[in-house]
Design a protein around this motif. Structure first.
Motif, PDB file in Angstrom:
ATOM      1  N   THR A 156       0.826  -1.207   0.000  1.00 19.37           N
ATOM      2  CA  THR A 156       0.000   0.000   0.000  1.00 19.37           C
ATOM      3  C   THR A 156       0.860   1.257   0.000  1.00 19.37           C
ATOM      4  OG1 THR A 156      -1.820  -1.117   1.150  1.00 19.37           O
ATOM      5  CG2 THR A 156      -1.753   1.288   1.288  1.00 19.37           C
ATOM      6  N   LEU A 157       1.869   1.284   0.869  1.00 19.39           N
ATOM      7  CA  LEU A 157       2.745   2.455   0.947  1.00 19.39           C
ATOM      8  C   LEU A 157       3.526   2.654  -0.352  1.00 19.39           C
ATOM      9  CD1 LEU A 157       4.091   1.981   4.582  1.00 19.39           C
ATOM     10  CD2 LEU A 157       2.246   3.484   3.815  1.00 19.39           C
ATOM     11  N   ALA A 158       4.010   1.558  -0.926  1.00 18.25           N
ATOM     12  CA  ALA A 158       4.766   1.661  -2.175  1.00 18.25           C
ATOM     13  C   ALA A 158       3.879   2.143  -3.316  1.00 18.25           C
ATOM     14  CB  ALA A 158       5.388   0.306  -2.522  1.00 18.25           C
ATOM     15  N   MET A 159       2.660   1.617  -3.380  1.00 17.28           N
ATOM     16  CA  MET A 159       1.721   2.058  -4.417  1.00 17.28           C
ATOM     17  C   MET A 159       1.383   3.534  -4.251  1.00 17.28           C
ATOM     18  SD  MET A 159      -0.792  -1.286  -4.502  1.00 17.28           S
ATOM     19  CE  MET A 159      -2.169  -0.366  -5.183  1.00 17.28           C
ATOM     20  N   ALA A 160       1.190   3.963  -3.005  1.00 18.75           N
ATOM     21  CA  ALA A 160       0.876   5.373  -2.764  1.00 18.75           C
ATOM     22  C   ALA A 160       1.994   6.269  -3.282  1.00 18.75           C
ATOM     23  CB  ALA A 160       0.642   5.607  -1.277  1.00 18.75           C
ATOM     24  N   ALA A 161       3.245   5.864  -3.046  1.00 17.36           N
ATOM     25  CA  ALA A 161       4.389   6.646  -3.524  1.00 17.36           C
ATOM     26  C   ALA A 161       4.481   6.630  -5.050  1.00 17.36           C
ATOM     27  CB  ALA A 161       5.678   6.100  -2.915  1.00 17.36           C
ATOM     28  N   ASP A 162       4.211   5.483  -5.641  1.00 17.50           N
ATOM     29  CA  ASP A 162       4.326   5.347  -7.091  1.00 17.50           C
ATOM     30  C   ASP A 162       3.293   6.172  -7.848  1.00 17.50           C
ATOM     31  OD1 ASP A 162       6.500   3.623  -7.090  1.00 17.50           O
ATOM     32  OD2 ASP A 162       5.260   1.806  -7.099  1.00 17.50           O
ATOM     33  N   GLY A 167      -2.190  11.379  -9.505  1.00 15.69           N
ATOM     34  CA  GLY A 167      -3.494  11.730  -8.969  1.00 15.69           C
ATOM     35  C   GLY A 167      -4.271  10.554  -8.423  1.00 15.69           C
ATOM     36  N   ILE A 168      -3.578   9.457  -8.117  1.00 16.14           N
ATOM     37  CA  ILE A 168      -4.235   8.256  -7.579  1.00 16.14           C
ATOM     38  C   ILE A 168      -3.828   8.091  -6.122  1.00 16.14           C
ATOM     39  CG2 ILE A 168      -4.519   5.758  -7.785  1.00 16.14           C
ATOM     40  CD1 ILE A 168      -3.702   6.063 -10.761  1.00 16.14           C
ATOM     41  N   ARG A 169      -4.799   8.170  -5.226  1.00 18.23           N
ATOM     42  CA  ARG A 169      -4.529   7.979  -3.799  1.00 18.23           C
ATOM     43  C   ARG A 169      -4.623   6.490  -3.456  1.00 18.23           C
ATOM     44  NH1 ARG A 169      -7.996   9.369  -0.508  1.00 18.23           N
ATOM     45  NH2 ARG A 169      -9.815   9.554  -1.874  1.00 18.23           N
ATOM     46  N   VAL A 170      -3.747   6.037  -2.562  1.00 17.71           N
ATOM     47  CA  VAL A 170      -3.756   4.630  -2.150  1.00 17.71           C
ATOM     48  C   VAL A 170      -3.655   4.563  -0.629  1.00 17.71           C
ATOM     49  CG1 VAL A 170      -2.738   2.341  -2.448  1.00 17.71           C
ATOM     50  CG2 VAL A 170      -2.536   4.041  -4.288  1.00 17.71           C
ATOM     51  N   ASN A 171      -4.624   3.908  -0.007  1.00 15.36           N
ATOM     52  CA  ASN A 171      -4.662   3.735   1.440  1.00 15.36           C
ATOM     53  C   ASN A 171      -5.097   2.309   1.759  1.00 15.36           C
ATOM     54  OD1 ASN A 171      -4.307   6.654   2.516  1.00 15.36           O
ATOM     55  ND2 ASN A 171      -5.921   6.873   0.975  1.00 15.36           N
ATOM     56  N   CYS A 172      -5.044   1.955   3.040  1.00  6.45           N
ATOM     57  CA  CYS A 172      -5.560   0.653   3.450  1.00  6.45           C
ATOM     58  C   CYS A 172      -6.267   0.769   4.788  1.00  6.45           C
ATOM     59  CB  CYS A 172      -4.464  -0.412   3.515  1.00  6.45           C
ATOM     60  SG  CYS A 172      -3.215  -0.180   4.810  1.00  6.45           S
ATOM     61  N   GLY A 232      -1.371   7.002   1.439  1.00  9.12           N
ATOM     62  CA  GLY A 232      -0.305   6.337   2.172  1.00  9.12           C
ATOM     63  C   GLY A 232      -0.639   6.133   3.639  1.00  9.12           C
ATOM     64  N   THR A 233      -1.932   5.988   3.950  1.00  7.94           N
ATOM     65  CA  THR A 233      -2.384   5.865   5.333  1.00  7.94           C
ATOM     66  C   THR A 233      -2.974   4.483   5.583  1.00  7.94           C
ATOM     67  OG1 THR A 233      -2.829   8.220   5.630  1.00  7.94           O
ATOM     68  CG2 THR A 233      -4.117   6.702   6.972  1.00  7.94           C
ATOM     69  N   ALA A 234      -2.707   3.945   6.772  1.00  8.68           N
ATOM     70  CA  ALA A 234      -3.334   2.707   7.231  1.00  8.68           C
ATOM     71  C   ALA A 234      -4.278   3.071   8.375  1.00  8.68           C
ATOM     72  CB  ALA A 234      -2.290   1.707   7.699  1.00  8.68           C
TER      73      ALA A 234
END
Length: 251
Positions: A156-162, A167-172, A232-234
């Motif tokens: 999740t963190l790696a995807m958020a950085a990538d 403009g794509i947010r990634v969290n879990c 980038g948040t859990a």
């Protein structure tokens, strides 16, 4: 609330449990929602249902393409499909390790990979992965499951950085023990189901299991346009299990 009006969402493992609760909540908030599941037979309108196996890349690509075509694009992806496992490192053979990691980790990769071209076209793109308290707390008899969810947290963190600059947010979300059909089956298999349920409830400071609807609410919060600054948040949904250290009751 209609904060998802005009948005299109895809939920994996959406025929039951957390996935179903999430799909229904998204729809109630205005989204058009497609569900991917091994057995989507119980899914009915307004949800769209597609059969897919996240451990099979061709199956995933077909289902995601079909869902995106019918929805007219994708704005939200909820990577929820997963399987459980019990035992220490000695208790599961190599085939079981490969299967669980393939579904819980590589399965998210397959679905995300297929969805990214559509998400890049959205002005409200968000991905939410279903992780677990097992990623951040050492739980007994959960070595394989914990390893898979630890990988999901790192992924999740790696995807958020990538993808943040696309403009794509990634969290879990990190649920505690959730009262789902899978947990129900675990309880039924225990020598003393009532005692096992009581033990699971007791390890959460709230003294009860988490509901699927509570996890769904957290997922939808992270996926929504009003959370545009969150990536980038859990988010723990665990009855305080991750952060609280209570004294015994009455002391």
């Amino acid at each position: 609330m209609n904060d998802f009006d005009g948005l299109r969402a895809l939920v994996t493992g959406g025929a039951s449990g957390i996935g179903r609760a999430t799909a229904e909540l998204l729809a109630s908030r205005g989204a058009r929602v497609a569900v991917l599941d091994l057995d989507p037979g119980s899914v009915d309108e307004p949800l769209l249902a597609y059969e897919a196996d996240v451990s099979d890349d061709a199956s995933v690509r077909r289902a995601v393409a079909a869902a995106a075509a019918e929805l007219g694009g994708l704005d939200v992806l909820v990577n929820n499909a997963g399987v459980g496992a019990q035992g220490t490192v000695e208790d599961n053979d190599d085939d079981t390790w490969h299967r669980v990691l393939d579904v819980n980790v590589v399965g998210m990769v397959r679905v995300t990979r297929a969805a990214l071209p559509h998400l890049r076209e959205s002005s409200h793109a968000a991905i939410v992965n279903t992780c677990s308290i097992a990623a951040t707390a050492g739980l007994p008899q959960r070595a394989l499951y914990s390893a898979s969810k630890g990988a999901v947290l790192a992924l999740t963190l790696a995807m958020a950085a990538d993808h943040v600059r696309e403009g794509i947010r990634v969290n879990c979300v990190n649920p505690g023990t959730v009262d789902t059909p899978w947990v129900g089956r675990l309880l039924e298999a225990a020598p003393d189901p009532a005692a096992e349920r009581a033990a699971l409830e007791a390890r959460q400071p709230t003294g009860r299991l988490v509901t699927a609807q509570e996890v769904a609410s957290a997922i939808v919060h992270l996926a929504g346009p009003l959370s545009g600054a969150t990536t980038g948040t859990a988010l723990a949904v665990d009855g305080g299990m991750q952060g609280l250290r209570l004294r015994p009751a009455g002391r």
